[in-house]
Design a protein around this motif. Structure first.
Motif, PDB file in Angstrom:
ATOM      1  N   ALA A 175       0.824  -1.185   0.090  1.00  0.00           N
ATOM      2  CA  ALA A 175       0.015   0.124   0.053  1.00  0.00           C
ATOM      3  C   ALA A 175       0.618   1.321   0.032  1.00  0.00           C
ATOM      4  N   THR A 176       2.079   1.266   0.729  1.00  0.00           N
ATOM      5  CA  THR A 176       2.893   2.318   0.816  1.00  0.00           C
ATOM      6  C   THR A 176       3.622   2.604  -0.530  1.00  0.00           C
ATOM      7  N   GLU A 177       3.766   1.592  -1.450  1.00  0.00           N
ATOM      8  CA  GLU A 177       4.469   1.639  -2.706  1.00  0.00           C
ATOM      9  C   GLU A 177       3.313   2.410  -3.555  1.00  0.00           C
ATOM     10  N   LEU A 178       2.144   1.724  -3.447  1.00  0.00           N
ATOM     11  CA  LEU A 178       1.157   2.276  -4.457  1.00  0.00           C
ATOM     12  C   LEU A 178       0.502   3.681  -4.103  1.00  0.00           C
ATOM     13  N   GLN A 179       0.434   3.979  -3.011  1.00  0.00           N
ATOM     14  CA  GLN A 179      -0.095   5.086  -2.542  1.00  0.00           C
ATOM     15  C   GLN A 179       0.816   5.809  -1.568  1.00  0.00           C
ATOM     16  N   PRO A 180       1.883   6.184  -1.846  1.00  0.00           N
ATOM     17  CA  PRO A 180       2.856   6.588  -0.626  1.00  0.00           C
ATOM     18  C   PRO A 180       2.529   7.485   0.234  1.00  0.00           C
ATOM     19  N   ILE A 181       1.882   8.655  -0.377  1.00  0.00           N
ATOM     20  CA  ILE A 181       1.545   9.811   0.651  1.00  0.00           C
ATOM     21  C   ILE A 181       0.337   9.592   1.637  1.00  0.00           C
TER      22      ILE A 181
END
Length: 354
Positions: A175-181
């Protein structure tokens, strides 16, 4: 005259919190040397080969984590020496950080911390069951029943617990890679709120192997909540020592204030969310060992420095901005807005209860 051990009756929640608190102590002892110095020694290896040895030594200390977790849990329950060591042995067996490779035993990291915590709790329960029945066989009973017995249970639960913790870690990482912010904001807010509860954010970060941008976001979220609560303490005119202790890592002392007025969660979420968003923007990263420390002991900034790829001067400027200047401004504005605009907090909400 009976010499049976009399133990305080504990509720399930009290028992679990003792296990968590003891585990946290063991985790901190294991990870602090590597968290603070590991990246520094690694970067300095080109200047002197001796730093390679120092780097390996702080790594080795971390490998002791399961044993230290078990002993930390045992100390929470005031167990005697042999029972405490037996709990440590059980946690070591349950962590799974030793494998047999072609007849050779090998350490393969710190193992599964969650399972080590679980086994430590089971081992303590075993101690409670037998301590008034095996007085003449202490040196045999505890290592066998508690160390090996609880350890075997941990060996059996390890695949299931490890699968669950890996799943959680993979979900957070993906999830952090796909939607980092977005994910960085969520992680920062969660860690900022959890630090104001009895739950150990250090243990959670280690358990789910929170690293990279996710670790950096958690770190910045903790910086925000620490500065925010310190500002509240200052506004409430608490003793300077209390405010300083919050900044130095004692923010959990503000738990009573948080639970008395849960609306404090709103400004904490605002300032920590803003800070968390900066992690992917400025490439603030970390390791599972550094995620739960914020700027306590300078662990967060020191680890983050190793991931920055600019000149030394620019790296330091970035760290000063994200760990001091920006959070101070963000928390100051959030505090004023929450008190005077939203009216969800008052200065008196932060008066010391200790």
């Amino acid at each position: 005259m009976s010499t049976d051990v009399k133990r305080e009756k504990l509720s399930l929640s009290q028992f679990i919190m003792k296990v968590v608190n003891g585990s946290t102590s063991g985790i901190i002892v294991a990870v602090i040397p590597n968290a603070i110095f590991g990246q520094i020694f690694l970067n300095l290896i080109p200047t002197w080969e001796g730093f390679r040895v120092l780097y390996e030594l702080v790594q080795i200390i971390q490998l002791l984590m399961p044993v230290l977790v078990g002993i930390g849990v045992a100390r929470q329950f005031n167990l005697d020496l042999i029972p405490s060591l037996s709990v440590g042995a059980a946690a070591f067996l349950g962590s799974g950080n030793v494998i047999n490779n072609a007849g050779m035993w090998q350490l393969v990291g710190i193992g599964d911390t969650v399972n080590a915590m679980l086994v430590s709790g089971i081992a303590v329960w075993f101690v409670f069951l037998i301590e008034n029945k095996v007085k003449a066989f202490v040196t045999i009973a505890y290592p066998t029943i508690v160390g090996a017995g609880a350890g075997i249970i941990g060996y059996l639960t390890l695949p299931y617990v490890s699968s669950l913790t890996r799943l959680i870690g993979n979900i957070v990482g993906t999830a952090t890679e796909l939607q980092p912010i977005v994910m960085s904001v969520i992680i920062a807010v969660i860690f900022a709120i959890l630090i104001l509860t009895p739950i150990s954010v250090v243990a959670i970060a280690i358990a789910i192997s929170l690293d990279g941008i996710g670790s950096g976001a958690a770190n910045l979220g903790l910086v925000a909540v620490v500065l925010f609560m310190a500002m509240g303490s200052h506004k409430a005119k608490n003793e300077a020592g209390i405010t300083i202790s919050i900044i130095l890592g004692g923010v959990k002392a503000m738990m009573p204030n948080f639970f008395k007025n849960l609306k404090i969660m709103i400004p904490v979420a605002i300032c920590s969310g803003i800070m968390g968003a900066l992690a992917p923007i400025l490439n603030i990263q970390g390791t599972p060992a550094s995620a739960g420390f914020g700027f306590a002991g300078l662990v967060g900034p020191l680890v983050a420095y190793g991931y920055l790829e600019h000149s030394a001067i620019l790296n330091i400027i970035i760290l000063v901005l994200v760990y001091a200047v920006i959070p101070f401004i963000v928390c100051g504005l959030t505090y004023k807005f929450s008190r005077d605009g939203l009216k969800v907090i008052k200065d008196t909400d932060f008066e010391a209860t200790i």
